[in-house]
Design a protein around this motif. Structure first.
Motif, PDB file in Angstrom:
ATOM      1  N   PRO A   1      -3.341 -11.456 -10.785  1.00 45.98           N
ATOM      2  CA  PRO A   1      -4.759 -11.489 -10.402  1.00 45.98           C
ATOM      3  C   PRO A   1      -5.370 -12.880 -10.340  1.00 45.98           C
ATOM      4  CG  PRO A   1      -4.485 -10.593 -12.605  1.00 45.98           C
ATOM      5  CD  PRO A   1      -3.111 -10.721 -12.029  1.00 45.98           C
ATOM      6  N   ASP A   2      -4.807 -13.830 -11.066  1.00 46.12           N
ATOM      7  CA  ASP A   2      -5.260 -15.222 -11.005  1.00 46.12           C
ATOM      8  C   ASP A   2      -6.769 -15.341 -11.202  1.00 46.12           C
ATOM      9  OD1 ASP A   2      -4.963 -17.958 -10.765  1.00 46.12           O
ATOM     10  OD2 ASP A   2      -5.158 -17.949  -8.580  1.00 46.12           O
TER      11      ASP A   2
ATOM     12  N   ARG B   1      -9.777  -3.709 -10.974  1.00 45.37           N
ATOM     13  CA  ARG B   1     -10.195  -3.332  -9.618  1.00 45.37           C
ATOM     14  C   ARG B   1      -9.059  -3.562  -8.618  1.00 45.37           C
ATOM     15  NH1 ARG B   1     -15.415  -5.708  -6.254  1.00 45.37           N
ATOM     16  NH2 ARG B   1     -15.366  -4.159  -4.579  1.00 45.37           N
ATOM     17  N   LEU B   2      -8.312  -4.633  -8.805  1.00 48.90           N
ATOM     18  CA  LEU B   2      -7.184  -4.907  -7.913  1.00 48.90           C
ATOM     19  C   LEU B   2      -6.121  -3.820  -8.017  1.00 48.90           C
ATOM     20  CD1 LEU B   2      -6.806  -8.768  -8.372  1.00 48.90           C
ATOM     21  CD2 LEU B   2      -7.522  -7.566  -6.293  1.00 48.90           C
ATOM     22  N   ARG B   3      -5.855  -3.341  -9.233  1.00 48.22           N
ATOM     23  CA  ARG B   3      -4.876  -2.252  -9.393  1.00 48.22           C
ATOM     24  C   ARG B   3      -5.348  -0.993  -8.689  1.00 48.22           C
ATOM     25  NH1 ARG B   3      -4.357  -4.445 -14.643  1.00 48.22           N
ATOM     26  NH2 ARG B   3      -5.814  -2.901 -15.492  1.00 48.22           N
ATOM     27  N   ALA B   4      -6.657  -0.709  -8.796  1.00 46.35           N
ATOM     28  CA  ALA B   4      -7.206   0.473  -8.121  1.00 46.35           C
ATOM     29  C   ALA B   4      -7.054   0.355  -6.603  1.00 46.35           C
ATOM     30  CB  ALA B   4      -8.681   0.654  -8.497  1.00 46.35           C
ATOM     31  N   LEU B   5      -7.313  -0.837  -6.067  1.00 48.21           N
ATOM     32  CA  LEU B   5      -7.161  -1.058  -4.626  1.00 48.21           C
ATOM     33  C   LEU B   5      -5.694  -0.944  -4.215  1.00 48.21           C
ATOM     34  CD1 LEU B   5      -9.641  -4.034  -4.111  1.00 48.21           C
ATOM     35  CD2 LEU B   5      -9.907  -1.703  -3.247  1.00 48.21           C
ATOM     36  N   ALA B   6      -4.788  -1.466  -5.056  1.00 54.60           N
ATOM     37  CA  ALA B   6      -3.355  -1.377  -4.753  1.00 54.60           C
ATOM     38  C   ALA B   6      -2.894   0.072  -4.717  1.00 54.60           C
ATOM     39  CB  ALA B   6      -2.558  -2.169  -5.786  1.00 54.60           C
ATOM     40  N   ASN B   7      -3.420   0.892  -5.640  1.00 57.13           N
ATOM     41  CA  ASN B   7      -3.064   2.313  -5.657  1.00 57.13           C
ATOM     42  C   ASN B   7      -3.571   3.015  -4.403  1.00 57.13           C
ATOM     43  OD1 ASN B   7      -1.754   2.127  -8.135  1.00 57.13           O
ATOM     44  ND2 ASN B   7      -3.607   2.567  -9.305  1.00 57.13           N
ATOM     45  N   ARG B   8      -4.793   2.688  -3.981  1.00 56.54           N
ATOM     46  CA  ARG B   8      -5.339   3.291  -2.762  1.00 56.54           C
ATOM     47  C   ARG B   8      -4.511   2.879  -1.544  1.00 56.54           C
ATOM     48  NH1 ARG B   8     -11.611   2.019  -2.377  1.00 56.54           N
ATOM     49  NH2 ARG B   8     -11.303   3.147  -0.415  1.00 56.54           N
ATOM     50  N   ALA B   9      -4.107   1.608  -1.500  1.00 57.32           N
ATOM     51  CA  ALA B   9      -3.284   1.133  -0.388  1.00 57.32           C
ATOM     52  C   ALA B   9      -1.946   1.853  -0.349  1.00 57.32           C
ATOM     53  CB  ALA B   9      -3.067  -0.377  -0.516  1.00 57.32           C
ATOM     54  N   SER B  10      -1.389   2.145  -1.532  1.00 54.60           N
ATOM     55  CA  SER B  10      -0.114   2.851  -1.599  1.00 54.60           C
ATOM     56  C   SER B  10      -0.240   4.263  -1.034  1.00 54.60           C
ATOM     57  CB  SER B  10       0.369   2.901  -3.054  1.00 54.60           C
ATOM     58  OG  SER B  10       1.584   3.608  -3.148  1.00 54.60           O
ATOM     59  N   VAL B  11      -1.348   4.933  -1.344  1.00 56.04           N
ATOM     60  CA  VAL B  11      -1.582   6.284  -0.829  1.00 56.04           C
ATOM     61  C   VAL B  11      -1.718   6.258   0.693  1.00 56.04           C
ATOM     62  CG1 VAL B  11      -3.211   8.211  -0.781  1.00 56.04           C
ATOM     63  CG2 VAL B  11      -2.618   7.127  -2.955  1.00 56.04           C
ATOM     64  N   VAL B  12      -2.480   5.290   1.198  1.00 56.98           N
ATOM     65  CA  VAL B  12      -2.666   5.154   2.649  1.00 56.98           C
ATOM     66  C   VAL B  12      -1.331   4.915   3.337  1.00 56.98           C
ATOM     67  CG1 VAL B  12      -3.645   3.684   4.447  1.00 56.98           C
ATOM     68  CG2 VAL B  12      -5.047   4.358   2.493  1.00 56.98           C
ATOM     69  N   GLN B  13      -0.499   4.085   2.723  1.00 51.32           N
ATOM     70  CA  GLN B  13       0.809   3.767   3.304  1.00 51.32           C
ATOM     71  C   GLN B  13       1.688   5.008   3.400  1.00 51.32           C
ATOM     72  OE1 GLN B  13       3.098   0.948   1.057  1.00 51.32           O
ATOM     73  NE2 GLN B  13       4.366   0.387   2.786  1.00 51.32           N
ATOM     74  N   GLN B  14       1.584   5.903   2.428  1.00 56.10           N
ATOM     75  CA  GLN B  14       2.407   7.111   2.427  1.00 56.10           C
ATOM     76  C   GLN B  14       1.977   8.080   3.527  1.00 56.10           C
ATOM     77  OE1 GLN B  14       2.081   8.657  -1.550  1.00 56.10           O
ATOM     78  NE2 GLN B  14       3.023   6.854  -2.480  1.00 56.10           N
ATOM     79  N   GLU B  15       0.679   8.112   3.844  1.00 56.28           N
ATOM     80  CA  GLU B  15       0.184   9.088   4.821  1.00 56.28           C
ATOM     81  C   GLU B  15       0.554   8.700   6.261  1.00 56.28           C
ATOM     82  OE1 GLU B  15      -3.973   9.473   4.108  1.00 56.28           O
ATOM     83  OE2 GLU B  15      -3.713  10.605   2.261  1.00 56.28           O
ATOM     84  N   GLN B  16       0.426   7.434   6.612  1.00 54.09           N
ATOM     85  CA  GLN B  16       0.859   6.929   7.926  1.00 54.09           C
ATOM     86  C   GLN B  16       0.284   7.726   9.106  1.00 54.09           C
ATOM     87  OE1 GLN B  16       2.688   4.186   8.454  1.00 54.09           O
ATOM     88  NE2 GLN B  16       2.947   3.739   6.284  1.00 54.09           N
ATOM     89  N   THR B  17      -0.963   8.165   8.987  1.00 55.23           N
ATOM     90  CA  THR B  17      -1.543   8.989  10.054  1.00 55.23           C
ATOM     91  C   THR B  17      -1.745   8.197  11.345  1.00 55.23           C
ATOM     92  OG1 THR B  17      -3.733   8.521   9.142  1.00 55.23           O
ATOM     93  CG2 THR B  17      -2.689  10.584   8.486  1.00 55.23           C
ATOM     94  N   LYS B  18      -2.063   6.910  11.215  1.00 53.83           N
ATOM     95  CA  LYS B  18      -2.328   6.112  12.407  1.00 53.83           C
ATOM     96  C   LYS B  18      -1.057   5.897  13.223  1.00 53.83           C
ATOM     97  CE  LYS B  18      -4.769   1.944  13.893  1.00 53.83           C
ATOM     98  NZ  LYS B  18      -5.471   0.712  13.454  1.00 53.83           N
ATOM     99  N   VAL B  19       0.045   5.617  12.541  1.00 51.45           N
ATOM    100  CA  VAL B  19       1.287   5.387  13.270  1.00 51.45           C
ATOM    101  C   VAL B  19       1.794   6.687  13.891  1.00 51.45           C
ATOM    102  CG1 VAL B  19       2.955   5.721  11.386  1.00 51.45           C
ATOM    103  CG2 VAL B  19       3.443   4.071  13.189  1.00 51.45           C
ATOM    104  N   ARG B  20       1.495   7.811  13.260  1.00 50.10           N
ATOM    105  CA  ARG B  20       1.868   9.100  13.873  1.00 50.10           C
ATOM    106  C   ARG B  20       1.048   9.353  15.134  1.00 50.10           C
ATOM    107  NH1 ARG B  20       2.052  11.202   8.507  1.00 50.10           N
ATOM    108  NH2 ARG B  20       0.112  12.343   8.841  1.00 50.10           N
TER     109      ARG B  20
END
Length: 241
Positions: free
Chosen positions: A5-6, A12-31
């Motif tokens: 985090p520097d 808050r950064l961990r929470a954002l990273a978790n949300r990004a991980s969920v978004v990455q798993q769904e991949q709705t845009k690339v579908r």
């Protein structure tokens, strides 16, 4: 950032990273992209993205669906770039390209441009379209923009498409319009400022509506200037059209 985090808010950064991980798993845009490309075949199309990591995901998804794309990015050598473009021209239905493909290449044999992500700078969008919509293009060019509702990209697209009708302009005119607007800083700076300074959705919508009105006025000024120029110099206008 979550791991290092520097001095930033680690929780808050961990929470954002978790949300990004969920978004990455769904991949709705690339579908959605895959479905659109499948519906367009056998027409050739260029898919533009700003990021190499996104390009890798798109290429992997296409290959998994049995579509082998040509791949173009700035890390390729000169010969590799030429070979990728030749494969696209002769054999492959899709070119997945970073911004490097929007510079100095003539691809009039293609008529479809898909913006997987939308740059905030309208001139970069125009540069992408200009690879296929140029002298020698014998067919109408179709531009497909993929954006998610409620994002900065959606606000930018609203301004570019519905307000100043950018995709109806001749290549080069958007620069004239932005020049007439003369903002304090770049267009991207103005977009970022209005997004970050507006935490309430209603305020944000109003701020972007104000930006749109400024650009509508700038386009009107440009059109008036162009009409006066055509009257003064008819040989540069409709006389030869």
């Amino acid at each position: 950032l979550a791991r290092h985090p520097d001095g930033l808010d680690a929780k808050r950064l961990r929470a954002l990273a978790n949300r990004a991980s969920v978004v990455q798993q769904e991949q709705t845009k690339v579908r959605s992209l895959l479905r659109r490309i499948q519906s367009l075949q056998p027409q050739k199309c260029i898919v533009f993205t700003q990021f190499r990591s996104t390009q890798d995901v798109i290429v992997g998804t296409l290959r998994a669906a049995g579509i082998e794309p040509a791949v173009f990015h700035g890390e390729l050598g000169w010969r590799e770039k030429e070979e990728a473009l030749e494969r696209f021209r002769t054999a492959m239905p899709v070119l997945v390209s970073t911004e490097a493909g929007g510079e100095g290449r003539n691809l009039q044999f293609c008529q479809i441009v898909i913006n997987y992500d939308l740059p905030w700078n309208p001139m970069r969008v125009e540069q992408r379209i200009g690879r296929v919509h140029r002298l020698g293009q014998a067919h109408p060019v179709r531009v497909i923009n993929l954006v998610a509702r409620g994002t900065i990209e959606a606000y930018v697209l609203e301004i570019l498409d519905r307000k100043i009708r950018m995709f109806e302009l001749v290549v080069g005119e958007i620069e004239e319009i932005l020049g007439a607007w003369q903002p304090h800083g770049s267009f991207e700076d103005e977009v970022f400022k209005r997004w970050t300074e507006s935490t309430d959705p209603r305020v944000r919508k109003r701020r972007f509506a104000e930006l749109a009105q400024h650009l509508v006025f700038a386009r009107r000024q440009y059109q008036e200037y162009k009409e006066r120029q055509d009257l003064l110099f008819p040989s540069n206008g409709k006389e030869h059209s």
